[in-house]
Design a protein around this motif. Structure first.
Motif, PDB file in Angstrom:
ATOM      1  N   SER A   1       0.798  -0.994  -0.025  1.00  0.00           N
ATOM      2  CA  SER A   1      -0.093   0.207  -0.024  1.00  0.00           C
ATOM      3  C   SER A   1       1.071   1.100  -0.022  1.00  0.00           C
ATOM      4  O   SER A   1       1.819   1.225   0.713  1.00  0.00           O
ATOM      5  CB  SER A   1      -0.734   0.006   1.293  1.00  0.00           C
ATOM      6  OG  SER A   1      -1.430   1.264   1.413  1.00  0.00           O
ATOM      7  N   THR A   2       0.269   2.263  -0.749  1.00  0.00           N
ATOM      8  CA  THR A   2       1.180   3.395  -0.585  1.00  0.00           C
ATOM      9  C   THR A   2       0.414   4.627   0.327  1.00  0.00           C
ATOM     10  O   THR A   2       1.046   5.586   0.272  1.00  0.00           O
ATOM     11  CB  THR A   2       1.218   4.236  -2.016  1.00  0.00           C
ATOM     12  OG1 THR A   2      -0.237   4.191  -2.524  1.00  0.00           O
ATOM     13  CG2 THR A   2       1.831   3.588  -3.123  1.00  0.00           C
ATOM     14  N   ASN A   3      -0.631   4.056   1.173  1.00  0.00           N
ATOM     15  CA  ASN A   3      -1.045   4.670   2.163  1.00  0.00           C
ATOM     16  C   ASN A   3      -1.224   4.129   3.269  1.00  0.00           C
ATOM     17  O   ASN A   3      -1.882   2.878   3.279  1.00  0.00           O
ATOM     18  CB  ASN A   3      -2.511   5.036   1.408  1.00  0.00           C
ATOM     19  CG  ASN A   3      -3.398   6.203   2.478  1.00  0.00           C
ATOM     20  OD1 ASN A   3      -3.144   6.099   3.786  1.00  0.00           O
ATOM     21  ND2 ASN A   3      -3.983   7.203   1.858  1.00  0.00           N
ATOM     22  N   GLU A   4      -0.809   4.429   4.396  1.00  0.00           N
ATOM     23  CA  GLU A   4      -1.075   3.792   5.627  1.00  0.00           C
ATOM     24  C   GLU A   4      -2.363   3.516   6.151  1.00  0.00           C
ATOM     25  O   GLU A   4      -2.747   2.707   7.042  1.00  0.00           O
ATOM     26  CB  GLU A   4      -0.209   4.466   6.717  1.00  0.00           C
ATOM     27  CG  GLU A   4      -0.785   5.975   7.380  1.00  0.00           C
ATOM     28  CD  GLU A   4       0.292   6.496   8.146  1.00  0.00           C
ATOM     29  OE1 GLU A   4      -0.413   7.164   9.009  1.00  0.00           O
ATOM     30  OE2 GLU A   4       1.451   6.624   8.095  1.00  0.00           O
ATOM     31  N   LYS A   5      -3.300   4.340   5.733  1.00  0.00           N
ATOM     32  CA  LYS A   5      -4.770   4.115   6.195  1.00  0.00           C
ATOM     33  C   LYS A   5      -5.377   2.610   5.418  1.00  0.00           C
ATOM     34  O   LYS A   5      -6.285   2.327   5.711  1.00  0.00           O
ATOM     35  CB  LYS A   5      -5.530   5.098   5.610  1.00  0.00           C
ATOM     36  CG  LYS A   5      -5.259   6.538   6.178  1.00  0.00           C
ATOM     37  CD  LYS A   5      -6.094   7.811   6.039  1.00  0.00           C
ATOM     38  CE  LYS A   5      -5.716   8.758   6.804  1.00  0.00           C
ATOM     39  NZ  LYS A   5      -6.629   9.795   6.357  1.00  0.00           N
ATOM     40  N   PHE A   6      -4.541   2.200   4.172  1.00  0.00           N
ATOM     41  CA  PHE A   6      -4.925   1.180   3.596  1.00  0.00           C
ATOM     42  C   PHE A   6      -3.886  -0.198   3.637  1.00  0.00           C
ATOM     43  O   PHE A   6      -2.904   0.164   3.696  1.00  0.00           O
ATOM     44  CB  PHE A   6      -5.500   1.257   1.989  1.00  0.00           C
ATOM     45  CG  PHE A   6      -6.261   2.364   1.725  1.00  0.00           C
ATOM     46  CD1 PHE A   6      -7.646   2.285   1.900  1.00  0.00           C
ATOM     47  CD2 PHE A   6      -5.829   3.886   1.648  1.00  0.00           C
ATOM     48  CE1 PHE A   6      -8.517   2.915   1.619  1.00  0.00           C
ATOM     49  CE2 PHE A   6      -6.785   4.638   1.313  1.00  0.00           C
ATOM     50  CZ  PHE A   6      -8.232   4.472   1.418  1.00  0.00           C
ATOM     51  N   PRO A   7      -4.443  -1.451   3.510  1.00  0.00           N
ATOM     52  CA  PRO A   7      -3.633  -2.511   3.963  1.00  0.00           C
ATOM     53  C   PRO A   7      -3.151  -2.845   2.369  1.00  0.00           C
ATOM     54  O   PRO A   7      -3.549  -2.339   1.602  1.00  0.00           O
ATOM     55  CB  PRO A   7      -4.524  -3.612   4.546  1.00  0.00           C
ATOM     56  CG  PRO A   7      -6.003  -3.405   4.130  1.00  0.00           C
ATOM     57  CD  PRO A   7      -5.812  -1.923   3.833  1.00  0.00           C
TER      58      PRO A   7
END
Length: 100
Positions: free
Chosen positions: A65-71
């Motif tokens: 993931s490039t966003n810590e909010k998404f696995p």
């Protein structure tokens, strides 16, 4: 009533999303390969790999993931085609299972 021909890509159930992200692929023997996930849809993905992978091979994929909010996106895929492309191979695969 006039019928218009739609472009084939418009007839897909899922639109393709350009990704161009690194992906780790693992075969059933546990051997890992690095590649680039070129695009992704609801039913499949296209990968650019350094190694040819035979049609029918089942693989596990790990797309960070490039966003810590998404696995990370983890799937089980089956290779539908493998063809030479530039300095590697372009694989078309169907997604058999989304693990997360």
């Amino acid at each position: 009533m006039a019928t218009t021909m739609r472009d084939y890509s418009e007839k897909r159930d899922f639109h393709r999303m350009q990704v161009n992200s690194e992906v780790t692929v693992t075969d059933t023997d546990g051997k890992q390969y690095k590649g680039i996930c070129k695009d992704l849809s609801g039913t499949g993905m296209q990968l650019h790999m350094d190694t040819a992978i035979p049609v029918g091979t089942e693989l596990q994929t790990f797309l960070p993931s490039t966003n810590e909010k998404f696995p990370p996106f983890e799937t089980v895929i089956e290779v539908l085609r493998c063809e030479p492309s530039g300095d590697g191979y372009l694989l078309g695969a169907t997604i058999k299972q989304v693990k997360r």
